[in-house]
Design a protein around this motif. Sequence first.
Motif, short mmCIF file in Angstrom:
data_model
loop_
_atom_site.label_atom_id
_atom_site.label_comp_id
_atom_site.label_asym_id
_atom_site.label_seq_id
_atom_site.Cartn_x
_atom_site.Cartn_y
_atom_site.Cartn_z
N SER A 1 -2.02 -9.66 1.30
CA SER A 1 -1.50 -9.57 2.66
C SER A 1 -0.04 -10.02 2.73
CB SER A 1 -2.34 -10.43 3.59
OG SER A 1 -1.79 -10.43 4.90
N ILE A 2 0.72 -9.37 3.61
CA ILE A 2 2.08 -9.84 3.91
C ILE A 2 2.16 -10.35 5.36
CG2 ILE A 2 3.32 -8.59 2.13
CD1 ILE A 2 3.88 -6.36 4.06
N ALA A 3 0.98 -10.79 5.87
CA ALA A 3 0.91 -11.41 7.20
C ALA A 3 1.60 -12.77 7.19
CB ALA A 3 -0.57 -11.58 7.58
N PRO A 4 2.05 -13.23 8.35
CA PRO A 4 1.86 -12.62 9.67
C PRO A 4 3.03 -11.76 10.13
CG PRO A 4 2.64 -14.85 9.96
CD PRO A 4 2.54 -14.63 8.47
N ASN A 5 4.14 -11.77 9.41
CA ASN A 5 5.35 -11.11 9.93
C ASN A 5 5.42 -9.62 9.65
OD1 ASN A 5 6.38 -13.58 10.93
ND2 ASN A 5 7.12 -14.12 8.89
N LEU A 6 4.62 -9.14 8.70
CA LEU A 6 4.58 -7.72 8.38
C LEU A 6 3.13 -7.33 8.06
CD1 LEU A 6 7.70 -7.28 6.06
CD2 LEU A 6 7.40 -6.23 8.31
N SER A 7 2.91 -6.03 8.00
CA SER A 7 1.62 -5.51 7.57
C SER A 7 1.86 -4.40 6.56
CB SER A 7 0.84 -4.94 8.76
OG SER A 7 1.45 -3.73 9.20
N ASP A 8 0.79 -3.89 5.95
CA ASP A 8 0.94 -2.74 5.05
C ASP A 8 1.52 -1.54 5.79
OD1 ASP A 8 0.06 -4.02 2.83
OD2 ASP A 8 -1.86 -2.98 2.66
N LEU A 9 1.28 -1.47 7.09
CA LEU A 9 1.79 -0.35 7.87
C LEU A 9 3.29 -0.46 8.07
CD1 LEU A 9 0.85 2.19 9.43
CD2 LEU A 9 0.67 0.75 11.46
N SER A 10 3.78 -1.67 8.36
CA SER A 10 5.21 -1.85 8.60
C SER A 10 5.98 -2.08 7.31
CB SER A 10 5.46 -3.00 9.58
OG SER A 10 4.85 -4.19 9.12
N GLY A 11 5.38 -2.79 6.33
CA GLY A 11 6.04 -3.00 5.05
C GLY A 11 6.10 -1.73 4.23
N LEU A 12 5.04 -0.97 4.25
CA LEU A 12 4.90 0.37 3.69
C LEU A 12 4.94 0.41 2.17
CD1 LEU A 12 4.35 3.03 5.10
CD2 LEU A 12 6.75 3.60 4.91
N VAL A 13 6.00 -0.11 1.55
CA VAL A 13 6.13 0.03 0.09
C VAL A 13 6.09 -1.29 -0.65
CG1 VAL A 13 7.37 2.22 0.19
CG2 VAL A 13 8.66 0.07 0.22
N SER A 14 6.23 -2.41 0.05
CA SER A 14 6.38 -3.69 -0.64
C SER A 14 5.05 -4.39 -0.78
CB SER A 14 7.34 -4.60 0.14
OG SER A 14 7.61 -5.77 -0.60
N ILE A 15 4.86 -5.04 -1.94
CA ILE A 15 3.61 -5.74 -2.21
C ILE A 15 3.90 -6.99 -3.03
CG2 ILE A 15 2.98 -4.59 -4.37
CD1 ILE A 15 0.11 -4.32 -3.02
N GLN A 16 2.96 -7.92 -3.02
CA GLN A 16 3.12 -9.20 -3.68
C GLN A 16 2.41 -9.20 -5.04
OE1 GLN A 16 5.00 -11.58 -1.82
NE2 GLN A 16 5.26 -9.70 -0.66
N GLY A 17 2.70 -10.22 -5.84
CA GLY A 17 2.04 -10.32 -7.13
C GLY A 17 2.58 -11.50 -7.92
N CYS A 18 2.50 -11.40 -9.23
CA CYS A 18 2.92 -12.51 -10.08
C CYS A 18 3.33 -11.98 -11.44
CB CYS A 18 1.79 -13.53 -10.24
SG CYS A 18 0.32 -12.89 -11.12
N HIS A 19 3.98 -12.85 -12.22
CA HIS A 19 4.20 -12.64 -13.65
C HIS A 19 3.33 -13.63 -14.40
CE1 HIS A 19 8.35 -10.47 -14.02
NE2 HIS A 19 7.56 -9.88 -13.14
N THR A 20 2.77 -13.18 -15.51
CA THR A 20 2.00 -14.06 -16.38
C THR A 20 2.28 -13.69 -17.83
OG1 THR A 20 0.06 -12.61 -16.61
CG2 THR A 20 0.10 -14.08 -14.68
N ARG A 21 1.63 -14.43 -18.74
CA ARG A 21 1.71 -14.11 -20.16
C ARG A 21 0.35 -13.71 -20.72
NH1 ARG A 21 5.01 -18.85 -20.03
NH2 ARG A 21 3.36 -20.07 -21.01
#
Length: 491
Positions: free
Chosen positions: A201-221
Motif C-alpha cells: 500500500s501507498i496509503a494514506p496519501n496515494l492509492s494504486d489508482l492515483s500512484g498508477l505506476v509506483s510501488i514499494q519494495g526492498c533490496h536484499t542479498r
Amino acid sequence: MTLAMSWDEWARHDATALAALVRKGALTPAELAAQAAAGIARTNPTLSAVVEVFEDVVADPSKDGLNPEGPLAGVPYLMKDLGPTLKGRLQEMGSRLMQGNRATADSFLTSRIRNAGLNVIGRTTTPEFGCCSSAENPAMYVTRNPWDTSYTTNGSSAGTAAAVAAGVLPISHATDGGGSIRIPAGATGNIGLKPSRGVFSIAPNLSDLSGLVSIQGCHTRTVRDTAAFVDACRGGAPGEFMPFWQPEEAYSTLIQRDPGRLRIALSHEWGDYRATPHFVAELERVGRFLESLGHHVEWALPQVDFRAAFAAQTTCYISNFAQTVNNLITARGLERPPEDLVEPINIRIWEAGLHTSFTERAKMQAVFNTTSRAFGAFFEDWDIILTPITALPTPKIGTTEYLTISDNPSVLDWFGNLWRNFAYTPLSNLCGIPGISLPLATQESGLPLGIQAQARQANDGLLLQLAAQIERALGGRWNDGRRPGIHVTQD
C-alpha cells in the motif's frame, strides 16, 4: 566500541539469520543496530549512501514501535528518503526545496515494516523526487557504486543499493516507478523485486489508482529475505481503490520448492531499443543456464506497440511529477519551483505537465490498457520473459544527460535518453506486473549486470520460486561469490 560480530560474520548473515539470532537470545536488536551504524560509518564517507542515522533508535530499537515478535524482529533497516513517512522524522526527497520537511505520521507501509520487526535506523539517498537515474547532485550528495566508485549506482533507490551491496545491512527499503528498485539492484549486485500492483500500500496519501505506476519494495542479498519482507509487509489499508490480493501460500514456504518446467522467453529488442552485444551475450548465457535447470528457453516478444507504450509512459511521468512538484511548492506558498532549490529538469517537467489535459491522460490510459492486454496475452503462452536489466552500460559519475541537473532544454528528449538506457523496466510498472533483478551477469566494466525476469500480474511467487531455484543451483553465490571493493569486510 566492541561489535557483536566480526565483519566477515556480519556479511555472512542475511536478515532471516539475524532475526533467528535475536529470537534465540544470542544477540539483541540494539547490538544489530550498533553493528549496522558502524557499517555506515565505515563505508559512507566513500559511498554517500545514507543521509541520516537515527541515533536514538540505534540506542533504543523499541523507541519507534518495533514489534519484538515480528518475523524479522530486530533487523536494522534503512528507509529511502522518499515514499513512506516516519512520524517525527525528516523526509527531504533528495531536494533542497524539502530541507527540514518533517513527517507528522507514519505511512501505512511504515506501520507494516515496524510490525514485521524491522528497526528503521536511518534514511538513504535518492535523486530529487526520485525522478532520475542517479543520486548525483553535488549540491546534495553523490552516491557512488561500491563495485567501482567512478560509477553511479543508477537509481532512484541509490543509497539503498549501495548500502546493501557494501554489506552495511542485509535489507533496505526501495521504491520503483519505472525501474527504481530493479535498475540499481542490477548495477550493484543486489536482488530487487518490483511486486505486482495490489501488494504494498501507498496509503494514506496515494492509492494504486492515483500512484498508477509506483510501488514499494526492498533490496536484499537472499531470496528468502525478499520473500519474508513481502509476506510480512503486504496488504492494503482501509479504503483502497484497488483490490489487494493474497497468495494461496506464503512466499517463504513456496520458495522452498522448485517451480515446474517453465516456458521462458528471452528478449532485448523492445521497439527502437536494443541491448549492447555484450549484454545480449550475457542474457544468452543465462538462458543456457536456465535450460540446464530443465526450463524451455527461446527468443520471443510480446506484440506491443512499444513506441506508443513509451510515449504513454512519458505522458504519465511528466503529468504525475508535475503534480508532485506543484503540490510541494503550493504547500510552501510558492507559485513556481525556485531555480535555486529545484533541479532544472524537474522545473521543465513541472512546466510541461502541469496542464496536461484529460484528453491526453485518456489517450495515455488507452495505451496502458492495450499494452497491458498485450503482455497478458503473451503470458498465456509464456511463464517468464527475461531481459538484461538495462540496454546500455551503467554510466560513470558525471554523465549528466541522465540527471535532473541536465541542461537539456527538451523534456521529451531527456526522457527519450532515459528509455534508450532503461528500456526494459518501465512497462512492467505501466502493466502492474512483477519484475525482479537477479545478479547473474557482469558488465564489461566489471560492474554487476542484473538479469530481469517478469511474469504475469500476481505471479510474483513464481519469480521468487525461480530466483530461489537459481540461488540453490549457484550454492548461494550470487555475483560469482564476488564482493565489491568498498565493503564492510574491507579495511
